[in-house]
Design an enzyme around this catalytic site. Sequence first.
Site, short mmCIF file in Angstrom:
data_model
loop_
_atom_site.label_atom_id
_atom_site.label_comp_id
_atom_site.label_asym_id
_atom_site.label_seq_id
_atom_site.Cartn_x
_atom_site.Cartn_y
_atom_site.Cartn_z
N THR A 1 3.35 12.00 -25.67
CA THR A 1 4.54 11.47 -25.01
C THR A 1 5.45 10.74 -25.99
O THR A 1 4.98 10.25 -27.03
CB THR A 1 4.10 10.50 -23.90
N ASP A 2 6.73 10.62 -25.62
CA ASP A 2 7.66 9.82 -26.44
C ASP A 2 7.37 8.32 -26.33
O ASP A 2 7.88 7.52 -27.11
CB ASP A 2 9.12 10.12 -26.05
N GLU A 3 6.56 7.94 -25.30
CA GLU A 3 6.35 6.51 -25.07
C GLU A 3 5.58 5.83 -26.20
O GLU A 3 5.58 4.61 -26.31
CB GLU A 3 5.64 6.29 -23.71
N LYS B 1 -2.28 6.70 -25.46
CA LYS B 1 -1.80 8.00 -25.98
C LYS B 1 -1.59 7.91 -27.49
O LYS B 1 -1.89 8.86 -28.22
CB LYS B 1 -0.48 8.40 -25.29
N TYR C 1 -0.85 2.57 -21.16
CA TYR C 1 -0.76 4.04 -21.20
C TYR C 1 -0.29 4.50 -22.58
O TYR C 1 -0.93 5.35 -23.22
CB TYR C 1 0.20 4.55 -20.11
P1 NAD Z 1 -1.04 14.41 -14.43
O1 NAD Z 1 -1.50 13.02 -14.22
O2 NAD Z 1 -0.17 15.07 -13.41
O3 NAD Z 1 -2.30 15.36 -14.66
C1 NAD Z 1 -3.37 15.01 -15.47
C2 NAD Z 1 -4.53 15.96 -15.16
O4 NAD Z 1 -5.62 15.61 -16.03
C3 NAD Z 1 -5.06 15.85 -13.73
O5 NAD Z 1 -5.25 17.14 -13.17
C4 NAD Z 1 -6.41 15.13 -13.89
O6 NAD Z 1 -7.35 15.52 -12.90
C5 NAD Z 1 -6.83 15.59 -15.28
N1 NAD Z 1 -7.75 14.65 -15.92
C6 NAD Z 1 -7.65 13.28 -15.99
N2 NAD Z 1 -8.69 12.78 -16.66
C7 NAD Z 1 -9.46 13.83 -17.05
C8 NAD Z 1 -10.65 13.95 -17.79
N3 NAD Z 1 -11.29 12.87 -18.26
N4 NAD Z 1 -11.17 15.18 -18.02
C9 NAD Z 1 -10.55 16.29 -17.53
N5 NAD Z 1 -9.41 16.23 -16.81
C10 NAD Z 1 -8.87 15.02 -16.57
O7 NAD Z 1 -0.31 14.38 -15.85
P2 NAD Z 1 0.92 15.25 -16.38
O8 NAD Z 1 2.18 14.60 -15.98
O9 NAD Z 1 0.69 16.67 -16.05
O10 NAD Z 1 0.75 15.03 -17.95
C11 NAD Z 1 -0.02 15.94 -18.75
C12 NAD Z 1 0.01 15.48 -20.18
O11 NAD Z 1 1.37 15.40 -20.64
C13 NAD Z 1 -0.57 14.07 -20.38
O12 NAD Z 1 -1.31 14.07 -21.56
C14 NAD Z 1 0.64 13.17 -20.50
O13 NAD Z 1 0.36 12.06 -21.31
C15 NAD Z 1 1.63 14.10 -21.17
N6 NAD Z 1 3.06 13.84 -20.89
C16 NAD Z 1 3.50 13.73 -19.62
C17 NAD Z 1 4.87 13.51 -19.38
C18 NAD Z 1 5.41 13.41 -17.99
O14 NAD Z 1 6.60 13.11 -17.83
N7 NAD Z 1 4.65 13.68 -16.94
C19 NAD Z 1 5.76 13.42 -20.46
C20 NAD Z 1 5.26 13.56 -21.76
C21 NAD Z 1 3.90 13.77 -21.97
P1 TYD Z 2 7.93 7.02 -14.26
O1 TYD Z 2 8.27 8.25 -13.49
O2 TYD Z 2 6.78 6.19 -13.83
O3 TYD Z 2 7.79 7.45 -15.79
P2 TYD Z 2 7.66 6.54 -17.13
O4 TYD Z 2 7.35 5.15 -16.76
O5 TYD Z 2 6.51 7.22 -17.79
O6 TYD Z 2 8.96 6.68 -17.86
O7 TYD Z 2 9.22 6.08 -14.27
C1 TYD Z 2 10.46 6.53 -14.75
C2 TYD Z 2 11.41 5.36 -14.73
O8 TYD Z 2 11.65 5.00 -13.36
C3 TYD Z 2 10.85 4.11 -15.41
O9 TYD Z 2 11.92 3.44 -16.08
C4 TYD Z 2 10.36 3.26 -14.25
C5 TYD Z 2 11.29 3.64 -13.12
N1 TYD Z 2 10.70 3.57 -11.74
C6 TYD Z 2 11.38 2.87 -10.75
O10 TYD Z 2 12.47 2.30 -10.97
N2 TYD Z 2 10.83 2.85 -9.50
C7 TYD Z 2 9.65 3.44 -9.20
O11 TYD Z 2 9.18 3.35 -8.04
C8 TYD Z 2 8.98 4.17 -10.24
C9 TYD Z 2 7.67 4.86 -9.99
C10 TYD Z 2 9.55 4.21 -11.50
#
Ligand code: NAD
Ligand code: TYD
Length: 360
Positions: A134-136, A164, A160
Amino acid sequence: MQTFLITGGAGFIGSNFILKARKEQWANIINLDKLTYASNPLTLAELQDDSGYNFVRGDIGDIELINNFLDQHQPDAIINFAAESHVDRSILSPQDFIQTNVLGTFQLLEASRAYYEKLSAQRQKQFRFLHISTDEVYGSLTQTDPAFREDTPYAPNSPYAASKAGSDHLVRAYYHTYGLPTLTTNCSNNYGPRQFPEKLIPLIILNALNGKPLPIYGDGQNIRDWLYVEDHCEAVYLVLQQSSIGETYNIGGNNEQTNLAVVEKICALLDELAPKPNFHYSSLITFVKDRPGHDRRYAIDSSKIKQDLGWEPKESFDSGLLKTIQWYLNNSTWVEQVQSGAYHTWIQQNYGDRKAALSH
Ligand code: NAD
Ligand code: TYD
């Protein structure tokens, strides 16, 4: 055809990747997922008769299971999507994040290294371990800071992000120390179909449709760079196919938006797609107590992946958001399934104490 081991493939991004990989015939897929609260069995139901898709329930931290699994399935690549992924949950209970994101990734790397060392020289040349991040990990930007580059120093601020960052460092170390052919991608906020409604965009869509308040943390001026999930999946596949080993790539949407602007856009689209007489969804907007340590701005400089691999996002924010809202409108069974008892407990835990801090 190659075989990819996808971890965390029952979650949001992993499931979109798997559906695309099977549709485009990128590879056969084995999905290893622990099935935490964030997954939904319905998400991949359409693949139940696909002989190129297999599911195994398991934890990436269970090294014995992973060792046996790799020996049995002999994947050509491992793509590690598995993670605990929600910042607010990491603030309320960080333990699971250390367990899966740091220790789990470590065990998966250990098993991958043992597996890699047993492969023939020919198969070793092709093998890749791609870690999704992630960019975070780069921390927070001011309004005027340049966007994150691959060489921006890590400065994670939430449990988080720290977990990561830890996993990214381990992946880097396994390349430099043991020669495991790793790749890492650091992506901005994704949105699209099948995202668990604890994240901003699906939470707002579903709360609005249910006439519930639309909670905006703090002043709503925090900025995120939003990328449509299919664009992310294409970038991941390209990196897997074409990148040199040991590389990292930032992936972003060139689409910086304040949270308030995102929520207002969703409301305006819902006014058109699901109109209610004498009512605007934006009237549900409610400013609530801020997230502790809330990062102000994220922005990605994607010039490296554009230059090296020719990748650019295809979807505009308007078209991607429209597709996303339509998906949630058309998939009420999926929505009902994820909004189970455990979901209500989470909503109470996260929002119960926030109340409306500021009026709108
Ligand atoms: P998500 O939370 O929707 O899905 C995560 C999945 O991982 C779930 O199906 C969960 O059951 C599985 N999981 C959790 N712990 C596990 C373990 N110990 N062993 C096996 N499986 C396990 O997450 P997502 O949004 O699909 O994100 C996927 C990846 O992308 C993550 O690594 C996250 O850090 C990264 N990412 C997400 C975003 C975003 O905006 N969602 C952005 C950048 C990077
Ligand atoms: P989120 O979807 O949780 O992603 P991330 O924290 O990983 O960027 O949140 C996106 C942005 O929205 C973040 O600045 C927090 C804000 N946010 C709210 O304002 N209200 C909410 O209920 C949630 C879940 C997030």
